[in-house]
Design a protein around this motif. Sequence first.
Motif, PDB file in Angstrom:
ATOM      1  N   LEU A  14       0.834  -1.202   0.000  1.00  0.00           N
ATOM      2  CA  LEU A  14       0.000   0.000   0.000  1.00  0.00           C
ATOM      3  C   LEU A  14       0.873   1.258   0.000  1.00  0.00           C
ATOM      4  N   GLU A  15       1.942   1.249   0.760  1.00  0.00           N
ATOM      5  CA  GLU A  15       2.861   2.396   0.763  1.00  0.00           C
ATOM      6  C   GLU A  15       3.469   2.615  -0.619  1.00  0.00           C
ATOM      7  N   SER A  16       3.779   1.533  -1.304  1.00  0.00           N
ATOM      8  CA  SER A  16       4.322   1.624  -2.653  1.00  0.00           C
ATOM      9  C   SER A  16       3.303   2.255  -3.609  1.00  0.00           C
ATOM     10  N   ILE A  17       2.052   1.857  -3.462  1.00  0.00           N
ATOM     11  CA  ILE A  17       0.992   2.415  -4.296  1.00  0.00           C
ATOM     12  C   ILE A  17       0.820   3.902  -4.006  1.00  0.00           C
ATOM     13  N   LEU A  18       0.842   4.265  -2.741  1.00  0.00           N
ATOM     14  CA  LEU A  18       0.702   5.681  -2.378  1.00  0.00           C
ATOM     15  C   LEU A  18       1.832   6.514  -2.973  1.00  0.00           C
ATOM     16  N   ALA A  19       3.046   5.973  -2.947  1.00  0.00           N
ATOM     17  CA  ALA A  19       4.178   6.688  -3.542  1.00  0.00           C
ATOM     18  C   ALA A  19       3.987   6.843  -5.050  1.00  0.00           C
ATOM     19  N   ALA A  20       3.509   5.786  -5.708  1.00  0.00           N
ATOM     20  CA  ALA A  20       3.285   5.842  -7.152  1.00  0.00           C
ATOM     21  C   ALA A  20       2.216   6.870  -7.504  1.00  0.00           C
ATOM     22  N   LEU A  21       1.180   6.953  -6.664  1.00  0.00           N
ATOM     23  CA  LEU A  21       0.103   7.912  -6.924  1.00  0.00           C
ATOM     24  C   LEU A  21       0.563   9.360  -6.769  1.00  0.00           C
ATOM     25  N   GLN A  22       1.641   9.571  -6.068  1.00  0.00           N
ATOM     26  CA  GLN A  22       2.154  10.922  -5.865  1.00  0.00           C
ATOM     27  C   GLN A  22       3.100  11.376  -6.979  1.00  0.00           C
ATOM     28  N   ARG A  23       3.426  10.462  -7.889  1.00  0.00           N
ATOM     29  CA  ARG A  23       4.295  10.851  -9.002  1.00  0.00           C
ATOM     30  C   ARG A  23       3.578  11.861  -9.892  1.00  0.00           C
ATOM     31  N   PRO A  24       4.257  12.904 -10.295  1.00  0.00           N
ATOM     32  CA  PRO A  24       3.608  13.911 -11.141  1.00  0.00           C
ATOM     33  C   PRO A  24       3.333  13.416 -12.566  1.00  0.00           C
ATOM     34  N   LYS A  33      -6.354   2.523 -11.548  1.00  0.00           N
ATOM     35  CA  LYS A  33      -6.060   1.124 -11.215  1.00  0.00           C
ATOM     36  C   LYS A  33      -5.353   1.023  -9.873  1.00  0.00           C
ATOM     37  N   LEU A  34      -4.385   1.897  -9.652  1.00  0.00           N
ATOM     38  CA  LEU A  34      -3.663   1.883  -8.385  1.00  0.00           C
ATOM     39  C   LEU A  34      -4.572   2.255  -7.221  1.00  0.00           C
ATOM     40  N   TYR A  35      -5.450   3.202  -7.452  1.00  0.00           N
ATOM     41  CA  TYR A  35      -6.398   3.610  -6.417  1.00  0.00           C
ATOM     42  C   TYR A  35      -7.299   2.438  -6.025  1.00  0.00           C
ATOM     43  N   GLU A  36      -7.813   1.727  -7.032  1.00  0.00           N
ATOM     44  CA  GLU A  36      -8.658   0.553  -6.762  1.00  0.00           C
ATOM     45  C   GLU A  36      -7.890  -0.507  -5.998  1.00  0.00           C
ATOM     46  N   GLN A  37      -6.664  -0.753  -6.408  1.00  0.00           N
ATOM     47  CA  GLN A  37      -5.831  -1.730  -5.720  1.00  0.00           C
ATOM     48  C   GLN A  37      -5.563  -1.273  -4.286  1.00  0.00           C
ATOM     49  N   GLY A  38      -5.326   0.004  -4.100  1.00  0.00           N
ATOM     50  CA  GLY A  38      -5.091   0.551  -2.776  1.00  0.00           C
ATOM     51  C   GLY A  38      -6.289   0.375  -1.858  1.00  0.00           C
ATOM     52  N   LEU A  39      -7.483   0.550  -2.395  1.00  0.00           N
ATOM     53  CA  LEU A  39      -8.694   0.338  -1.605  1.00  0.00           C
ATOM     54  C   LEU A  39      -8.804  -1.110  -1.134  1.00  0.00           C
ATOM     55  N   LYS A  40      -8.473  -2.043  -2.023  1.00  0.00           N
ATOM     56  CA  LYS A  40      -8.510  -3.460  -1.654  1.00  0.00           C
ATOM     57  C   LYS A  40      -7.489  -3.772  -0.561  1.00  0.00           C
ATOM     58  N   LEU A  41      -6.298  -3.200  -0.703  1.00  0.00           N
ATOM     59  CA  LEU A  41      -5.264  -3.420   0.301  1.00  0.00           C
ATOM     60  C   LEU A  41      -5.657  -2.799   1.644  1.00  0.00           C
TER      61      LEU A  41
END
Length: 67
Positions: A14-24, A33-41
């Motif tokens: 989840l931390e990895s996904i959050l970091a990816a979502l912060q990339r400009p 897709k990452l947001y959906e995966q993050g919700l599941k996690l």
Amino acid sequence: MSKQADYQTVSAELESILAALQRPDIQVDEAVKLYEQGLKLAAMLEAHLQEAENKITKLKLQAGGNA
């Protein structure tokens, strides 16, 4: 990821996904897709925490009944 994944593994993912979502430079489709995966996690983490809380409550009740 298996349903039996431990808390630390799920949390790290989840931390990895959050970091990816912060990339400009992240594309909208990838972000969704990452947001959906993050919700599941996050739901998996919540289930882990709920299970731990239930175990602690049960142990407290058992300890209180044996005292």
